[in-house]
Motif scaffolding. Structure first.
Motif, PDB file in Angstrom:
ATOM      1  N   ASP A 296       0.847  -1.196   0.000  1.00 16.08           N
ATOM      2  CA  ASP A 296       0.000   0.000   0.000  1.00 16.08           C
ATOM      3  C   ASP A 296       0.878   1.239   0.000  1.00 16.08           C
ATOM      4  N   ASP A 297       0.277   2.381  -0.331  1.00 19.22           N
ATOM      5  CA  ASP A 297       1.012   3.646  -0.292  1.00 19.22           C
ATOM      6  C   ASP A 297       0.491   4.511   0.852  1.00 19.22           C
ATOM      7  N   GLY A 298       0.215   3.848   1.972  1.00 19.41           N
ATOM      8  CA  GLY A 298      -0.365   4.516   3.132  1.00 19.41           C
ATOM      9  C   GLY A 298       0.656   5.182   4.023  1.00 19.41           C
ATOM     10  N   ILE A 299       0.332   5.239   5.321  1.00 20.81           N
ATOM     11  CA  ILE A 299       1.144   6.022   6.256  1.00 20.81           C
ATOM     12  C   ILE A 299       2.367   5.257   6.763  1.00 20.81           C
ATOM     13  N   GLY A 300       2.429   3.944   6.497  1.00 19.26           N
ATOM     14  CA  GLY A 300       3.579   3.175   6.942  1.00 19.26           C
ATOM     15  C   GLY A 300       3.542   2.841   8.423  1.00 19.26           C
ATOM     16  N   ILE A 301       4.563   2.100   8.859  1.00 14.93           N
ATOM     17  CA  ILE A 301       4.655   1.651  10.260  1.00 14.93           C
ATOM     18  C   ILE A 301       5.839   2.355  10.912  1.00 14.93           C
ATOM     19  N   PRO A 302       5.622   3.050  12.024  1.00 16.66           N
ATOM     20  CA  PRO A 302       6.739   3.717  12.708  1.00 16.66           C
ATOM     21  C   PRO A 302       7.869   2.731  12.999  1.00 16.66           C
ATOM     22  N   GLU A 303       9.082   3.186  12.852  1.00 13.37           N
ATOM     23  CA  GLU A 303      10.250   2.308  12.988  1.00 13.37           C
ATOM     24  C   GLU A 303      10.321   1.652  14.359  1.00 13.37           C
ATOM     25  N   HIS A 304       9.948   2.373  15.406  1.00 13.56           N
ATOM     26  CA  HIS A 304      10.074   1.805  16.754  1.00 13.56           C
ATOM     27  C   HIS A 304       9.042   0.704  17.025  1.00 13.56           C
ATOM     28  N   LEU A 305       7.986   0.615  16.191  1.00 13.73           N
ATOM     29  CA  LEU A 305       6.976  -0.432  16.369  1.00 13.73           C
ATOM     30  C   LEU A 305       7.254  -1.680  15.531  1.00 13.73           C
ATOM     31  N   GLN A 306       8.122  -1.560  14.557  1.00 11.80           N
ATOM     32  CA  GLN A 306       8.333  -2.660  13.619  1.00 11.80           C
ATOM     33  C   GLN A 306       8.857  -3.955  14.266  1.00 11.80           C
ATOM     34  N   PRO A 307       9.791  -3.892  15.245  1.00  8.52           N
ATOM     35  CA  PRO A 307      10.312  -5.142  15.823  1.00  8.52           C
ATOM     36  C   PRO A 307       9.265  -5.973  16.572  1.00  8.52           C
ATOM     37  N   VAL A 308       8.163  -5.353  17.030  1.00 10.07           N
ATOM     38  CA  VAL A 308       7.183  -6.093  17.832  1.00 10.07           C
ATOM     39  C   VAL A 308       5.861  -6.280  17.091  1.00 10.07           C
ATOM     40  N   GLU A 348       8.358  -4.698   4.672  1.00  8.60           N
ATOM     41  CA  GLU A 348       9.182  -3.497   4.527  1.00  8.60           C
ATOM     42  C   GLU A 348       8.249  -2.310   4.646  1.00  8.60           C
ATOM     43  N   SER A 349       8.658  -1.304   5.423  1.00 10.59           N
ATOM     44  CA  SER A 349       7.771  -0.162   5.636  1.00 10.59           C
ATOM     45  C   SER A 349       8.577   1.095   5.923  1.00 10.59           C
ATOM     46  N   HIS A 350       8.078   2.201   5.371  1.00  6.06           N
ATOM     47  CA  HIS A 350       8.672   3.511   5.627  1.00  6.06           C
ATOM     48  C   HIS A 350       7.544   4.484   5.923  1.00  6.06           C
ATOM     49  N   GLU A 351       7.699   5.221   7.002  1.00 10.75           N
ATOM     50  CA  GLU A 351       6.653   6.175   7.389  1.00 10.75           C
ATOM     51  C   GLU A 351       6.392   7.175   6.268  1.00 10.75           C
ATOM     52  N   GLY A 352       5.105   7.365   5.993  1.00 13.67           N
ATOM     53  CA  GLY A 352       4.708   8.316   4.968  1.00 13.67           C
ATOM     54  C   GLY A 352       4.785   7.778   3.547  1.00 13.67           C
ATOM     55  N   GLN A 353       5.303   6.536   3.385  1.00 14.48           N
ATOM     56  CA  GLN A 353       5.457   5.964   2.047  1.00 14.48           C
ATOM     57  C   GLN A 353       4.658   4.677   1.845  1.00 14.48           C
ATOM     58  N   GLY A 354       4.314   3.992   2.935  1.00 18.76           N
ATOM     59  CA  GLY A 354       3.533   2.776   2.817  1.00 18.76           C
ATOM     60  C   GLY A 354       4.273   1.538   3.285  1.00 18.76           C
ATOM     61  N   SER A 355       3.627   0.394   3.119  1.00 13.99           N
ATOM     62  CA  SER A 355       4.164  -0.874   3.590  1.00 13.99           C
ATOM     63  C   SER A 355       3.959  -1.962   2.536  1.00 13.99           C
ATOM     64  N   THR A 356       4.844  -2.952   2.550  1.00 15.24           N
ATOM     65  CA  THR A 356       4.680  -4.143   1.721  1.00 15.24           C
ATOM     66  C   THR A 356       4.897  -5.366   2.600  1.00 15.24           C
ATOM     67  N   PHE A 357       3.922  -6.261   2.607  1.00 14.81           N
ATOM     68  CA  PHE A 357       4.039  -7.523   3.340  1.00 14.81           C
ATOM     69  C   PHE A 357       4.308  -8.646   2.347  1.00 14.81           C
ATOM     70  N   PHE A 358       5.253  -9.516   2.705  1.00 13.71           N
ATOM     71  CA  PHE A 358       5.658 -10.637   1.860  1.00 13.71           C
ATOM     72  C   PHE A 358       5.275 -11.936   2.569  1.00 13.71           C
ATOM     73  N   VAL A 359       4.580 -12.806   1.861  1.00 11.79           N
ATOM     74  CA  VAL A 359       4.217 -14.119   2.403  1.00 11.79           C
ATOM     75  C   VAL A 359       4.758 -15.178   1.450  1.00 11.79           C
ATOM     76  N   GLU A 360       5.723 -15.961   1.927  1.00 12.41           N
ATOM     77  CA  GLU A 360       6.296 -17.028   1.094  1.00 12.41           C
ATOM     78  C   GLU A 360       5.865 -18.388   1.642  1.00 12.41           C
ATOM     79  N   VAL A 361       5.311 -19.229   0.798  1.00  6.76           N
ATOM     80  CA  VAL A 361       4.913 -20.582   1.187  1.00  6.76           C
ATOM     81  C   VAL A 361       5.421 -21.566   0.145  1.00  6.76           C
ATOM     82  N   PRO A 362       5.802 -22.789   0.580  1.00  2.00           N
ATOM     83  CA  PRO A 362       6.249 -23.803  -0.383  1.00  2.00           C
ATOM     84  C   PRO A 362       5.087 -24.298  -1.232  1.00  2.00           C
ATOM     85  N   LYS A 363       5.405 -24.725  -2.452  1.00  2.27           N
ATOM     86  CA  LYS A 363       4.365 -25.224  -3.345  1.00  2.27           C
ATOM     87  C   LYS A 363       3.855 -26.588  -2.910  1.00  2.27           C
ATOM     88  N   ALA A 364       4.733 -27.403  -2.335  1.00  2.00           N
ATOM     89  CA  ALA A 364       4.335 -28.767  -1.953  1.00  2.00           C
ATOM     90  C   ALA A 364       4.407 -28.934  -0.451  1.00  2.00           C
TER      91      ALA A 364
END
Length: 364
Positions: A296-308, A348-364
């Motif tokens: 998304d191109d939303g408000i992003g996640i503050p850096e201090h909240l990202q680890p938790v 990956e997220s930057h305040e004021g720029q948005g966030s991208t969530f990645f979900v990787e799963v095996p095919k089998a």
């Protein structure tokens, strides 16, 4: 007790298998030939016994092209494990719709010879029923999220307007103040009730027992994003984009749980993306896995909240841009569902720029 069945019991078993539409077979591995096929075989597989007995390779020609490699993989596993149950493939029969067939096979040896023995059954109606359930479940999830955001907004507006009225009416009577407090309290209850209902739906879907099946993940993602585009585009005033491959991609998933997790990621993107913003779903097809991206191109996640962020009852919980509440469970449940599929999730997220969530799963 001594077996007292007459010699004709084989004929009775044939009739029983035919009644339940089960096609039994025995395949000689060394000769690459079918040795036995029962009467129900033609009805289930769409090929006469005579044709299959004369040339077993004709059976493979009936299999949908997208399922050839999958069937070969299952054959290799069968050689090592000795038994494979619930192998579902599609058959392409002349002049008919696609037919789903479920195979259960075991490897047996007799007199030094190796055989594949098992049965096939037509599961087309069951698959169509499951697909309809999944389709409507996806629409239900999207509709609930859209309604939760759209209906909660008026309640939040009421709360905000009552706050403004309180500052304007300085000398209101006790009865008027009490009435305004009552309106504010009930507006908050209404907003919380909507969100609690949606959260409860997600919690109920996140039970730990998985029922995995082979699915075309492109089709499921397309349905999910279509629901948001058609149902939520106008109401939510956001743009929903699907950047997906045109060819099918098959993955083993518990579809309801996995798609509910992805749906919740889209919901989070909605909460933290401004009106007229864009939410995009894409997929990267790797050799042994897939990576699904929700950005998304939303408000992003503050850096201090990202680890938790993925902690249970995390301190990273925040109200959405329209006041949507959070109990801090959503991201931990999503992570749990992904890990139950032996997958990984990161962002990956930057305040004021948005966030991208990645979900990787095996095919089998």
């Amino acid at each position: 007790m001594e077996n007292t069945l007459p010699v004709s019991h084989a004929a009775l078993l044939e009739r029983t298998a035919e009644t339940f539409h089960q096609a039994y077979f025995i395949y000689h591995c060394g000769k690459h030939q079918m040795q036995y096929l029962n009467q129900a075989f033609r009805e289930v597989v769409g090929l006469s016994r005579e044709e299959a007995l004369a040339d077993a390779s004709r059976l493979l020609q009936q299999v949908h092209p997208d399922d050839h490699s999958f069937l070969m993989e299952q054959y290799q596993k069968l050689q090592g494990k000795g038994t494979q149950k619930g192998i579902e493939v599609r058959l392409v029969l002349p002049g008919q719709n696609l037919k789903w067939v479920c195979l259960s096979v075991t490897v047996l040896e007799e007199a030094g010879e190796r055989y594949l023995c098992g049965f096939a059954e037509d599961v087309t109606l069951r698959k169509e029923y499951q697909n309809n359930i999944l389709k409507f479940n996806s629409k239900k999830n999207s509709t609930l999220e859209i309604l939760s955001h759209d209906l909660a907004a008026p309640f939040q507006n009421i709360q905000g307007m009552m706050g403004m009225l309180e500052t304007e009416i300085e000398s209101a009577s006790p009865a008027t103040v009490e009435l305004m407090d009552y309106i504010k309290e009930n507006a908050k209850k209404g907003s919380d009730m909507i969100r609690d209902f949606v959260d409860n739906e997600f919690l109920e879907s996140s039970q730990v027992v998985l029922h995995k099946e082979r699915v075309n993940i492109i089709q499921k993602l397309t349905i999910m994003m279509d629901n948001y585009q058609h149902l939520g585009g106008a109401l939510l005033e956001k743009n929903f984009v699907a950047q997906l491959p045109s060819e099918p991609v098959y993955v083993y998933l518990d579809v309801m749980k996995f798609m509910q997790a992805l749906n919740n990621l889209v919901s989070n993107a909605i909460k933290f993306t401004n009106d007229t913003g864009t939410i995009t779903t894409s997929l990267e097809n790797l050799d042994n896995s897939v990576i699904i991206k929700i950005s998304d191109d939303g408000i992003g996640i503050p850096e201090h909240l990202q680890p938790v962020l993925f902690d249970k009852f995390t301190k990273a919980r925040r109200e959405g841009l329209h006041g949507e509440k959070s109990v801090g469970l959503g991201m931990s449940i999503i992570k749990n569902i992904v890990e139950l599929h032996k997958g990984n999730i990161w962002f990956e997220s930057h305040e004021g720029q948005g966030s991208t969530f990645f979900v990787e799963v095996p095919k089998a």
